[in-house]
Design an enzyme around this catalytic site. Sequence first.
Site, PDB file in Angstrom:
ATOM      1  N   TYR A 107      -4.155   5.638  15.789  1.00  0.00           N
ATOM      2  CA  TYR A 107      -4.227   5.905  14.353  1.00  0.00           C
ATOM      3  C   TYR A 107      -5.678   5.854  13.877  1.00  0.00           C
ATOM      4  O   TYR A 107      -6.424   4.930  14.189  1.00  0.00           O
ATOM      5  CB  TYR A 107      -3.399   4.875  13.570  1.00  0.00           C
ATOM      6  CG  TYR A 107      -3.585   5.006  12.068  1.00  0.00           C
ATOM      7  CD1 TYR A 107      -2.931   6.003  11.360  1.00  0.00           C
ATOM      8  CD2 TYR A 107      -4.448   4.155  11.376  1.00  0.00           C
ATOM      9  CE1 TYR A 107      -3.118   6.149   9.997  1.00  0.00           C
ATOM     10  CE2 TYR A 107      -4.645   4.293  10.006  1.00  0.00           C
ATOM     11  CZ  TYR A 107      -3.971   5.295   9.319  1.00  0.00           C
ATOM     12  OH  TYR A 107      -4.165   5.440   7.976  1.00  0.00           O
ATOM     13  N   ARG A 353      -4.505 -38.096 -24.158  1.00  0.00           N
ATOM     14  CA  ARG A 353      -3.710 -39.042 -23.369  1.00  0.00           C
ATOM     15  C   ARG A 353      -3.119 -38.408 -22.115  1.00  0.00           C
ATOM     16  O   ARG A 353      -2.966 -39.083 -21.087  1.00  0.00           O
ATOM     17  CB  ARG A 353      -2.602 -39.620 -24.259  1.00  0.00           C
ATOM     18  CG  ARG A 353      -1.699 -40.618 -23.600  1.00  0.00           C
ATOM     19  CD  ARG A 353      -0.986 -41.526 -24.605  1.00  0.00           C
ATOM     20  NE  ARG A 353      -0.456 -40.793 -25.735  1.00  0.00           N
ATOM     21  CZ  ARG A 353       0.826 -40.432 -25.886  1.00  0.00           C
ATOM     22  NH1 ARG A 353       1.705 -40.741 -24.941  1.00  0.00           N
ATOM     23  NH2 ARG A 353       1.227 -39.780 -26.967  1.00  0.00           N
ATOM     24  N   GLU A 483      -0.495   6.772  -2.632  1.00  0.00           N
ATOM     25  CA  GLU A 483      -0.783   7.547  -1.417  1.00  0.00           C
ATOM     26  C   GLU A 483       0.510   8.101  -0.818  1.00  0.00           C
ATOM     27  O   GLU A 483       0.910   7.757   0.282  1.00  0.00           O
ATOM     28  CB  GLU A 483      -1.540   6.664  -0.402  1.00  0.00           C
ATOM     29  CG  GLU A 483      -2.350   7.428   0.625  1.00  0.00           C
ATOM     30  CD  GLU A 483      -1.609   7.546   1.942  1.00  0.00           C
ATOM     31  OE1 GLU A 483      -1.319   8.695   2.349  1.00  0.00           O
ATOM     32  OE2 GLU A 483      -1.322   6.495   2.553  1.00  0.00           O
ATOM     33  N   ASN A 486       3.190   5.998   0.875  1.00  0.00           N
ATOM     34  CA  ASN A 486       2.879   5.227   2.081  1.00  0.00           C
ATOM     35  C   ASN A 486       2.441   3.823   1.679  1.00  0.00           C
ATOM     36  O   ASN A 486       2.929   2.824   2.206  1.00  0.00           O
ATOM     37  CB  ASN A 486       1.784   5.933   2.887  1.00  0.00           C
ATOM     38  CG  ASN A 486       1.355   5.128   4.100  1.00  0.00           C
ATOM     39  OD1 ASN A 486       2.192   4.701   4.885  1.00  0.00           O
ATOM     40  ND2 ASN A 486       0.051   4.901   4.243  1.00  0.00           N
TER      41      ASN A 486
END
EC number: 4.3.1.24
Length: 715
Positions: A107, A353, A483, A486
Amino acid sequence: MASNGHVNGGENFELCKKSADPLNWEMAAESLRGSHLDEVKKMVSEFRKPMVKLGGESLTVAQVAAIAVRDKSANGVKVELSEEARAGVKASSDWVMDSMNKGTDSYGVTTGFGATSHRRTKNGGALQKELIRFLNAGVFGNGTETSHTLPHSATRAAMLVRINTLLQGYSGIRFEILEAITKLINSNITPCLPLRGTITASGDLVPLSYIAGLLTGRPNSKAVGPNGETLNAEEAFRVAGVNGGFFELQPKEGLALVNGTAVGSGMASMVLFDSNILAVMSEVLSAIFAEVMNGKPEFTDHLTHKLKHHPGQIEAAAIMEHILDGSSYVKAAQKLHEMDPLQKPKQDRYALRTSPQWLGPQIEVIRAATKMIEREINSVNDNPLIDVSRNKALHGGNFQGTPIGVSMDNARLALASIGKLMFAQFSELVNDYYNNGLPSNLTASRNPSLDYGFKGAEIAMASYCSELQFLANPVTNHVQSAEQHNQDVNSLGLISARKTAEAVDILKLMSSTYLVALCQAIDLRHLEENLKNAVKNTVSQVAKRTLTMGANGELHPARFCEKELLRIVDREYLFAYADDPCSCNYPLMQKLRQVLVDHAMNNGESEKNVNSSIFQKIGAFEDELKAVLPKEVESARAALESGNPAIPNRITECRSYPLYRFVRKELGTELLTGEKVRSPGEECDKVFTAMCNGQIIDPMLECLKSWNGAPLPIC
């Protein structure tokens, strides 16, 4: 074997070993050992070191912050790369080239990107070039530091973090590229990155592509030089001393540069460094608030907090307890409470406090966020990862910046809560219904009708607080699918970090305004003590002169009134009458007269005798007091203003004094009055600037230098 466990062409024996902590929970828990204050001190020490040595696994939030903001040559920090990392980086880079030559399908090396990763190419170099081109989608407007440009400090932080990730040798990039980025940092050359346009998954693609664009000499790339000058890529390389021309990216190198979380985690590191400082500041300011409000210190008692179990709360209470222990204000307030237990409520209001209970969880959240970001900046967060030892590329999703988005949302909510407490305390401080004797709006003039003190500052504080509360809303629940679906879930890490940076800036505005108001309150307590001393002495002297003797030189029954008259002076709030102490419309004269009237009513038969009548003395007492008291009050005020007060300022005997001294002496602020020209904003500006450049850190820590890290023993 390379430093990352790679053996060129062999097995990774280090990663094959069985770990005693395989899920990293013990490591995460161990990182929280010790006090938050000790951790902050360590962060400050690391921030001030002149060198950051990167090896991939030990980078800290403080080091990132130092590189980000300490970029001036006179006080700059330099970056040095570990030579031990070179072999591992080279191994992964060589693996990518070998894989490409063998025709292995990977990839981003042989494929397209994201939803279009079904496309294939053998032209790996051109693919990386196109990656950088299409990711250069940011918008800048005009100039190099506009509202659409990422702050240069955040860019420097991102460059450092990205180098640290790539040094670990799982990304397939040449060591020479990392050296070039290091030279840019060390030469104060900062690429211009767009402020917006990233969803921090797959990493900070768009902004990081502009760093890659500068390295590859893209014509649209810009940088800023050491003196703020605009540089193109060629000029940037020349000034930084990067030789050999622009880089022609090899397969995977473009992806290695852009597919990571460095911009979000870099900015988050800067934000958290400041957040930790502000958290400690809020503890110290709460303790000073207790001092000037005549608060009851038992709210810090260790047993109360031990029974609640939360470490942040226990530490916050212990820090406040340490500052209040032995405080001159606390001692004086204790006497006041014993003398007149009904003068103020039995318990202080919640803003005082319950301040440890309020701040404790915020400190825990900020500390946890800091550790989460430190793990992120030492992570390998790109895709794919190159595992040389197993001869494979791993396709995963470490680019998902969820730790950044989540930690920044959480930290921002904590900052907003700290700001809310400050505003509540500030509101009590300026309100004479609640502030136990301080003047309305903390006015210090002789004529309160022409002095409205911190009224404008309170309005500004409301504005700051409102904006800060708005910013507390989460970013991470606004994710959009991106995208081509994806990137259908994404972290929004940088967006959240940017919003948290805004929150830090606003909390600094609030902290500086609040600190100026506290210093005003300290000086008003000093003025109050000196003027009350003058009133008390004058009432005593006038009583002795007018009430002791009768007309024929005999002792008069009115002499027994003096003690009760002085008790009235002790109990009456000085600023309720200080501008006109003898006015019949103010409570002092009314109550002094009532004492004499009550004694006269109880004088019995003696009251019928002119020589022993207390009623007959009231006129003489009041007439002389009116003749003398205003002059004595003015004289006491003038003595204080000239630096010669009868009673010194109690703050010098307190552990909180270093912070007061810094604001008054080093920054040159002063007591604000309507009689002077100087405005509250001018003084707040000085403190805000000191907070932004880190000057405030040392005096703040000096307040706590003698704390041993534990609460006072319960005994």
